[in-house]
Write a protein that holds these residues in place. Structure first.
Motif, short mmCIF file in Angstrom:
data_model
loop_
_atom_site.label_atom_id
_atom_site.label_comp_id
_atom_site.label_asym_id
_atom_site.label_seq_id
_atom_site.Cartn_x
_atom_site.Cartn_y
_atom_site.Cartn_z
N ILE A 82 0.84 -1.19 0.00
CA ILE A 82 0.00 0.00 0.00
C ILE A 82 0.87 1.24 0.00
N VAL A 83 0.26 2.36 -0.33
CA VAL A 83 0.83 3.67 -0.02
C VAL A 83 -0.18 4.41 0.85
N VAL A 84 0.32 5.29 1.71
CA VAL A 84 -0.51 5.99 2.70
C VAL A 84 -0.43 7.48 2.43
N ARG A 85 -1.59 8.15 2.55
CA ARG A 85 -1.64 9.59 2.31
C ARG A 85 -2.38 10.29 3.44
N LEU A 86 -1.89 11.48 3.82
CA LEU A 86 -2.61 12.39 4.70
C LEU A 86 -3.07 13.58 3.86
N LEU A 87 -4.38 13.74 3.73
CA LEU A 87 -4.95 14.78 2.87
C LEU A 87 -5.23 16.03 3.69
N GLN A 88 -4.63 17.12 3.27
CA GLN A 88 -4.80 18.39 3.97
C GLN A 88 -6.02 19.14 3.45
N THR A 97 -0.79 14.35 -3.53
CA THR A 97 -0.12 15.20 -2.55
C THR A 97 -0.40 14.71 -1.14
N GLY A 98 0.65 14.65 -0.32
CA GLY A 98 0.49 14.26 1.08
C GLY A 98 0.90 12.83 1.38
N VAL A 177 8.51 21.62 12.17
CA VAL A 177 8.47 21.70 10.72
C VAL A 177 7.07 22.08 10.27
N GLN A 178 6.97 23.03 9.35
CA GLN A 178 5.69 23.42 8.76
C GLN A 178 5.56 22.75 7.40
N PHE A 179 4.54 21.91 7.25
CA PHE A 179 4.31 21.21 5.99
C PHE A 179 3.87 22.20 4.92
N ASN A 282 22.81 6.70 -11.58
CA ASN A 282 21.93 7.41 -10.66
C ASN A 282 20.48 7.36 -11.16
N GLY A 283 19.57 6.98 -10.28
CA GLY A 283 18.17 6.82 -10.64
C GLY A 283 17.40 8.12 -10.57
N PRO A 284 16.08 8.05 -10.86
CA PRO A 284 15.23 9.24 -10.82
C PRO A 284 14.88 9.63 -9.38
N ALA A 285 14.44 10.88 -9.23
CA ALA A 285 14.03 11.39 -7.92
C ALA A 285 12.63 11.97 -8.03
N THR A 286 11.85 11.80 -6.98
CA THR A 286 10.57 12.49 -6.84
C THR A 286 10.57 13.18 -5.48
N ILE A 287 9.64 14.11 -5.31
CA ILE A 287 9.51 14.79 -4.03
C ILE A 287 8.16 14.41 -3.44
N GLU A 288 8.19 13.83 -2.25
CA GLU A 288 6.97 13.34 -1.63
C GLU A 288 6.37 14.36 -0.66
N THR A 289 7.21 14.96 0.16
CA THR A 289 6.76 16.03 1.05
C THR A 289 7.86 17.06 1.18
N ALA A 290 7.46 18.27 1.53
CA ALA A 290 8.42 19.35 1.79
C ALA A 290 7.99 20.07 3.06
N GLY A 291 8.94 20.26 3.96
CA GLY A 291 8.67 20.97 5.20
C GLY A 291 9.61 22.15 5.35
N LEU A 292 9.10 23.23 5.93
CA LEU A 292 9.89 24.43 6.18
C LEU A 292 10.23 24.50 7.66
N ILE A 293 11.52 24.69 7.95
CA ILE A 293 11.99 24.90 9.32
C ILE A 293 12.49 26.33 9.41
N ARG A 294 11.82 27.12 10.21
CA ARG A 294 12.21 28.53 10.38
C ARG A 294 12.61 28.71 11.83
N ARG A 295 13.90 28.88 12.06
CA ARG A 295 14.42 28.93 13.43
C ARG A 295 14.31 30.34 14.00
#
Length: 295
Positions: A82-88, A97-98, A177-179, A282-295
């Motif tokens: 399976i794959v799991v998703r959290l829908l915003q 997305t998610g 982290v802010q999603f 080198n294989g392909p890349a995808t982006i699954e999630t991105a989070g912002l860290i603002r210190r």
């Protein structure tokens, strides 16, 4: 297990018979979790689609999850993976997305546990996706059956050292982290993946981006695409090649302000734009999630 109304011999037999089940229910993606803790069942309305081989729980209220939380999911159906998703809230359920990582093998007891490596805010649905190839992006096998979601539990647990790795190094100053919301996409031709941000975003010097990388790339490049710049160019690169660690979470720091960013992209393959040799294998890349860290 508590033996009620049994003599000692019957109790011993019952414990012996139940022991494999109890041990298996602590599995995390097929691995025994010796730190298993009790979970809080999440209330909501369940549903499923036989057409898409997926099931979900629409949460009773939008819910914020934190980095380090675990979700324990009881999987129905016949899917082996399976794959799991959290829908915003505000994101179309038609998109992928998610996603939480990549494919997960469903163990014999059909209980999987997934850890969140970023905060996820305003989540309205948890979904699981079986079938041969959800969204045409996640090949799970031609004979893979459908999945449903029977129950979902939230386990508030400490973050493991591995999930705090930054480029293979443990980040002892791990911050919240802010999603980042948006629409994901990928190109098999170019070995790249991206997140089109929901709104143009300003990033500041010192901000950090924590990216969950899909695909098989061992090395990647990261780009922030500003509004008005063609995605065909390599403008907006963040440094040079980055080695993807085992947990496939990379963290990059911004050394200048980046304003009006509309897309975050990651680039694998042998040589993006013919300028950045990453290796012939080198294989392909995808982006699954991105989070912002603002210190």
């Amino acid at each position: 297990m508590i033996c009620v109304g049994m003599n000692a011999a019957m109790c011993a037999l019952a414990l012996t018979l139940c022991a494999p089940v109890l041990a298996e229910s602590a599995n995390v993606s097929g691995q025994s979790d010796s730190t298993k803790t009790s979970g809080q069942f999440l209330a909501g309305e369940s549903g499923f689609s036989s057409q898409w081989g997926s099931g979900w729980i629409d949460l009773a209220t939008p819910t914020d999850f934190a980095a380090g939380d675990h979700l324990r999911l009881k999987i129905g159906g016949t899917s082996n993976k399976i794959v799991v998703r959290l829908l915003q809230k505000g994101i179309s359920p038609e998109s992928s997305t998610g996603m939480l990582g990549g494919a997960i093998t469903v163990p014999g007891n059909r209980v999987v546990e997934v850890a969140l490596d970023t905060d996820r805010k305003g989540i309205i649905q948890i979904s699981v996706h079986g079938g041969p190839n959800p969204w045409g992006k996640f090949p799970l096998g031609g004979n893979n059956g459908p999945a449903t979601l029977e129950t979902a539990e939230l386990i508030v647990a400490p973050v493991s050292a591995d999930s705090a790795k930054v480029g293979g190094q443990v980040d002892s100053t791990k911050a919240s982290v802010q999603f980042l919301a948006g629409e994901t996409g990928s190109s098999s031709r170019w070995g790249s993946g991206w997140l089109d941000l929901a709104t143009p975003t300003n990033f500041a010097k010192g901000d950090r981006l924590r990216l969950q990388i899909g695909g098989t790339a061992n090395k990647i490049l990261v780009r922030l695409l500003a509004k008005g710049i063609s995605p065909e160019t390599s403008a907006g690169m963040l440094g040079g090649a980055i080695t993807v660690p085992e947990n496939r979470v990379v963290e990059v720091a911004l050394d200048t302000d980046r304003k009006g960013i509309i897309q975050i992209s990651v680039h694998g393959g042998p040589n993006p734009w013919g300028k950045f040799p990453l290796g012939g294998d080198n294989g392909p890349a995808t982006i699954e999630t991105a989070g912002l860290i603002r210190r």
